[in-house]
Enzyme design. Structure first.
Site, mmCIF file in Angstrom:
data_model
loop_
_atom_site.group_PDB
_atom_site.id
_atom_site.type_symbol
_atom_site.label_atom_id
_atom_site.label_comp_id
_atom_site.label_asym_id
_atom_site.label_seq_id
_atom_site.Cartn_x
_atom_site.Cartn_y
_atom_site.Cartn_z
ATOM 1 C CE LYS A 83 -4.135 -2.103 1.913
ATOM 2 N NZ LYS A 83 -5.172 -2.118 2.944
ATOM 3 C CG ASN A 167 0.093 0.561 18.477
ATOM 4 O OD1 ASN A 167 -0.481 -0.417 17.988
ATOM 5 N ND2 ASN A 167 1.329 0.893 18.140
HETATM 6 P P1 NDP Z 1 0.596 -3.041 10.130
HETATM 7 O O1 NDP Z 1 1.729 -4.014 10.079
HETATM 8 O O2 NDP Z 1 0.728 -1.722 9.481
HETATM 9 O O3 NDP Z 1 0.253 -2.725 11.685
HETATM 10 C C1 NDP Z 1 0.136 -3.761 12.588
HETATM 11 C C2 NDP Z 1 -0.438 -3.227 13.918
HETATM 12 O O4 NDP Z 1 -0.718 -4.354 14.732
HETATM 13 C C3 NDP Z 1 0.517 -2.343 14.717
HETATM 14 O O5 NDP Z 1 -0.245 -1.386 15.416
HETATM 15 C C4 NDP Z 1 1.174 -3.350 15.686
HETATM 16 O O6 NDP Z 1 1.628 -2.768 16.888
HETATM 17 C C5 NDP Z 1 -0.001 -4.234 15.980
HETATM 18 N N1 NDP Z 1 0.317 -5.612 16.388
HETATM 19 C C6 NDP Z 1 0.847 -6.605 15.620
HETATM 20 N N2 NDP Z 1 0.924 -7.743 16.339
HETATM 21 C C7 NDP Z 1 0.424 -7.463 17.579
HETATM 22 C C8 NDP Z 1 0.237 -8.235 18.766
HETATM 23 N N3 NDP Z 1 0.585 -9.519 18.823
HETATM 24 N N4 NDP Z 1 -0.294 -7.620 19.848
HETATM 25 C C9 NDP Z 1 -0.644 -6.317 19.792
HETATM 26 N N5 NDP Z 1 -0.503 -5.532 18.702
HETATM 27 C C10 NDP Z 1 0.041 -6.098 17.617
HETATM 28 O O7 NDP Z 1 -0.677 -3.860 9.598
HETATM 29 P P2 NDP Z 1 -2.014 -3.224 8.993
HETATM 30 O O8 NDP Z 1 -2.384 -2.071 9.841
HETATM 31 O O9 NDP Z 1 -1.861 -3.032 7.538
HETATM 32 O O10 NDP Z 1 -3.086 -4.430 9.157
HETATM 33 C C11 NDP Z 1 -3.654 -4.750 10.428
HETATM 34 C C12 NDP Z 1 -4.737 -5.820 10.249
HETATM 35 O O11 NDP Z 1 -5.886 -5.327 9.551
HETATM 36 C C13 NDP Z 1 -4.265 -7.039 9.449
HETATM 37 O O12 NDP Z 1 -4.693 -8.182 10.152
HETATM 38 C C14 NDP Z 1 -4.983 -6.928 8.113
HETATM 39 O O13 NDP Z 1 -5.244 -8.205 7.555
HETATM 40 C C15 NDP Z 1 -6.283 -6.231 8.533
HETATM 41 N N6 NDP Z 1 -6.921 -5.466 7.424
HETATM 42 C C16 NDP Z 1 -8.193 -5.825 7.016
HETATM 43 C C17 NDP Z 1 -8.847 -5.130 6.001
HETATM 44 C C18 NDP Z 1 -10.238 -5.534 5.576
HETATM 45 O O14 NDP Z 1 -10.701 -5.090 4.498
HETATM 46 N N7 NDP Z 1 -10.958 -6.308 6.353
HETATM 47 C C19 NDP Z 1 -8.201 -3.969 5.323
HETATM 48 C C20 NDP Z 1 -6.891 -3.650 5.848
HETATM 49 C C21 NDP Z 1 -6.277 -4.403 6.850
HETATM 50 P P3 NDP Z 1 3.105 -2.089 17.039
HETATM 51 O O15 NDP Z 1 2.988 -0.740 16.401
HETATM 52 O O16 NDP Z 1 3.322 -2.002 18.495
HETATM 53 O O17 NDP Z 1 4.045 -3.011 16.325
#
Ligand code: NDP
Length: 302
Positions: A83, A167
């Site tokens: 993206k 977060n």
């Molecule tokens: P990013 O990698 O950009 O962000 C991931 C986020 O998740 C960060 O805030 C990270 O925290 C947090 N995170 C990851 N693992 C953990 C954990 N074990 N415990 C707590 N926090 C955690 O991913 P995206 O934002 O792009 O995607 C997030 C989710 O949304 C995905 O599962 C994706 O599949 C889903 N999604 C669904 C869509 C739909 O149409 N239904 C559209 C877009 C996304 P930190 O900053 O601390 O690392």
């Protein structure tokens, strides 16, 4: 042949003469439901088009997109992990794509590539279709990654009473609060950040939330981003818990169900963001013809 190469997936516009060609690009992409969703929209609205898949190698998004559009491709959806590459690839961005910091929809017009982001609008439409009141609501958004950033603008435009971003790492949530502070003021919404562990402290969360959205990637690995103590602080039976991950009852959804709250996965968001992309490409007038809720019901039944 390298299995991650886009040519393996046969979405070469040259192979579809006389037909407008679209594709979703991601890596991996074989699991994507987008081709099935767009096929149904095109059938509902009698559009002659083909929608396929592209799987660029991780460092080859721009070259793949360049070849696709040069060969006559009309538009592209973009998913993980491209993206940001798509944002850089676009010649021009819509205001909401700029605010989201990411692009999930590309279109070409007079040789120029336009980037948009329909994720946030898709989430809000799915919530409204499920009867969830966002105006005046207390909303908790878990996560501060790309998905969280993409939905913040459209959520604030709904004028919630309060929106708290929680977060794991505080800095990212703080950054989003700063970035969206002006928009929050315009819509008279209180915008604040917390850490996920702050949610265990009732003096910090104040009370329960009306809507809790899991925009973290935790659901993909079958863990909840919040502890059970935090879950007891934020969910009550009147709460609605929404997980952006789809296709399963996640650990986060189970915590909410256990406390009597209603839950939803993110499949409706996926369908609604696709509907917006379809209308961007094929014309807003088709809004009257396509039926995204019917497509969602078909996907759930399949
Ligand atoms: P990013 O990698 O950009 O962000 C991931 C986020 O998740 C960060 O805030 C990270 O925290 C947090 N995170 C990851 N693992 C953990 C954990 N074990 N415990 C707590 N926090 C955690 O991913 P995206 O934002 O792009 O995607 C997030 C989710 O949304 C995905 O599962 C994706 O599949 C889903 N999604 C669904 C869509 C739909 O149409 N239904 C559209 C877009 C996304 P930190 O900053 O601390 O690392």
């Amino acid at each position: 042949m390298n299995p991650a190469h886009s040519n393996d997936l046969h979405t070469d516009p040259n192979q579809f003469p006389g037909v407008d060609v679209y594709a979703v690009a991601g890596n991996p992409i074989t699991h994507s439901k987008s081709p099935a969703i767009h096929k149904r929209f095109s059938e509902q609205s009698n559009q002659k088009m083909h929608y396929g898949r592209l799987q660029p190698a991780l460092d080859e998004f721009a070259t793949t997109a360049q070849s696709f559009f040069a060969a006559g491709g009309q538009g592209m959806n973009v998913t993980v992990p491209f993206k940001l590459d798509a944002q850089a690839f676009a010649d021009e961005l819509t205001p909401r794509a700029k605010l989201a910091g990411a692009v999930n929809t590309l279109r070409i017009e007079n040789g120029k590539i336009f980037g948009d982001n329909t994720d946030g609008a898709g989430l809000v439409r799915d919530l409204l279709a499920q009867g969830i009141q966002t105006q005046g609501a207390r909303i908790l958004l878990l996560g501060a990654g790309g998905a969280a950033r993409g939905v913040l603008g459209p959520l604030l435009e709904q004028a919630p009473k309060e929106l708290i971003i929680a977060n794991r790492s505080n800095a990212k949530a703080d950054e989003l609060v700063q970035l969206f502070a002006k928009l929050a003021t315009v819509h008279q919404a209180v915008l604040q950040s917390l850490t996920l562990s702050d949610l265990e402290d009732i003096s910090k969360t104040a009370s329960h939330f009306d809507l809790i959205i899991n925009a973290t990637a935790a659901g993909l690995s079958d863990v909840s981003p919040i502890s059970d103590i935090a879950a007891s602080n934020i969910f009550i039976p009147q709460s609605f818990a929404y997980d952006m991950v789809y296709g399963k009852v996640t650990a986060f959804m189970q915590q909410a169900l256990h406390r009597g709250s209603r839950v939803s996965d993110g499949l409706g968001m996926l369908v609604e963001q696709a509907a917006d992309a379809f209308l961007i490409w094929r014309g807003e007038h088709l809004n009257e013809v396509i039926d995204s809720r019917a497509v969602l019901a078909e996907l759930r039944a399949s």
